[in-house]
Enzyme design. Structure first.
Site, PDB file in Angstrom:
ATOM      1  N   GLY A 108       0.805  -1.211   0.000  1.00  0.00           N
ATOM      2  CA  GLY A 108       0.000   0.000   0.000  1.00  0.00           C
ATOM      3  C   GLY A 108       0.836   1.258   0.000  1.00  0.00           C
ATOM      4  N   CYS A 109       1.672   1.450  -1.010  1.00  0.00           N
ATOM      5  CA  CYS A 109       2.595   2.579  -1.007  1.00  0.00           C
ATOM      6  C   CYS A 109       1.883   3.905  -1.129  1.00  0.00           C
ATOM      7  CB  CYS A 109       3.606   2.440  -2.131  1.00  0.00           C
ATOM      8  SG  CYS A 109       2.886   2.352  -3.770  1.00  0.00           S
ATOM      9  N   GLY A 110       0.657   3.912  -1.657  1.00  0.00           N
ATOM     10  CA  GLY A 110      -0.174   5.098  -1.550  1.00  0.00           C
ATOM     11  C   GLY A 110      -0.116   6.072  -2.701  1.00  0.00           C
TER      12      GLY A 110
END
Length: 277
Positions: A108-110
């Site tokens: 979930g690096c965003g």
């Protein structure tokens, strides 16, 4: 559904000894968020509370503005991962913009796949005034979080986002290998249950980045407390959104970075508030 925690064999090397045994570790799987048959994002996430994730992610990304705009939601498991399919009503479907984010990054690096720098640092929504909290309220809230982190007790490898209010204590906790995912799950749950976000505080076990502030603002919570430090951009974003940001929260205290007027310090309160601004 895929189990969120698995146990694997391991060798423990400690104090000069090697011992066989097992370790509980968090599962990680690709989760696709699909709106009306079109994939909007793919995140590496913990396979738990995925409907909450689907609702919360859609809300904080601005794909939907209210739960009433979703006609139905379903979760389908495949060999390659999980799809969370949301079917939007006709009005919202007709308003969907052409922008698509393909986020296939680590845990979930965003921001992977954002096509515009302006979108990455978009201003956070202004929050309502909410209520004030005492120093002991914040201490109590932070102290209540570790015992409630079920997945982290097993794995020591996941983040948590939680909501606390004085009347009920710890209302909800959501965990994930991705800190953004944990907060999206919390947003989804609180929105679905109709919780008054302005009446409590959001708690984070992770550092505070701009995305965490933006998501908290979308929820409508006016106080954000984290165990780790914020980034400078997160502080500026919280200031602009009207969020009280407290961080580096430990057993012996915390630091306040923005809008300290919501915290009852006691004696020299006016001078303290003036110092932060």
């Amino acid at each position: 559904m895929i189990a969120p925690v698995v146990r694997v064999p391991r060798l423990a090397c400690k104090s000069g000894e090697v011992r066989p045994g097992e370790r509980a570790i968090p599962e990680e799987t690709p989760v696709a968020i699909v709106h009306n048959g079109s994939t909007y994002a793919v995140m590496m996430a913990t396979p738990a509370d995925l409907e909450d994730f689907g609702y919360g992610f859609s809300l904080t990304e601005g794909v939907i503005g209210a739960l009433s705009e979703v006609d139905s939601i379903e979760t389908l498991e495949f060999d390659a991962g999980v799809e969370v399919r949301l079917w939007l009503n006709e009005t919202r479907a007709s308003q969907m913009v052409a922008r698509r984010r393909q986020i296939a990054g680590p845990t979930g690096c965003g921001l992977c796949g954002v096509e515009s720098l302006e979108l990455a640092v978009k201003p956070a929504r202004a929050v309502p005034e909410g209520r004030r909290f005492s120093v002991s309220d914040i201490a109590q809230a932070i102290a209540s979080l570790p015992p409630a982190q079920r997945l982290n007790h097993e794995t020591r490898a996941v983040h948590a986002a939680a909501f606390w209010n004085p009347a009920d204590g710890l209302v909800a906790v959501r965990e994930d290998v991705g800190r953004h995912n944990a907060l999206d799950k919390l947003v989804g749950h609180l929105t679905r249950t109709g919780e008054d976000a302005a009446g409590g505080m959001v708690l984070l076990t992770s550092r505070v980045s701009i995305e965490m502030v933006q998501k908290t603002a979308m929820l409508g919570a006016a106080v954000l407390v984290a165990v780790s430090a914020p980034t400078a951009l997160a502080v500026r974003t919280a200031e602009a959104a009207g969020i009280t940001l407290a961080a580096i929260a430990r057993d012996d205290g915390f630091e306040v970075f923005t809008h300290p007027h919501r915290i009852e310090f006691g004696g020299a309160e006016r001078e303290l508030i003036a110092h932060v601004g």
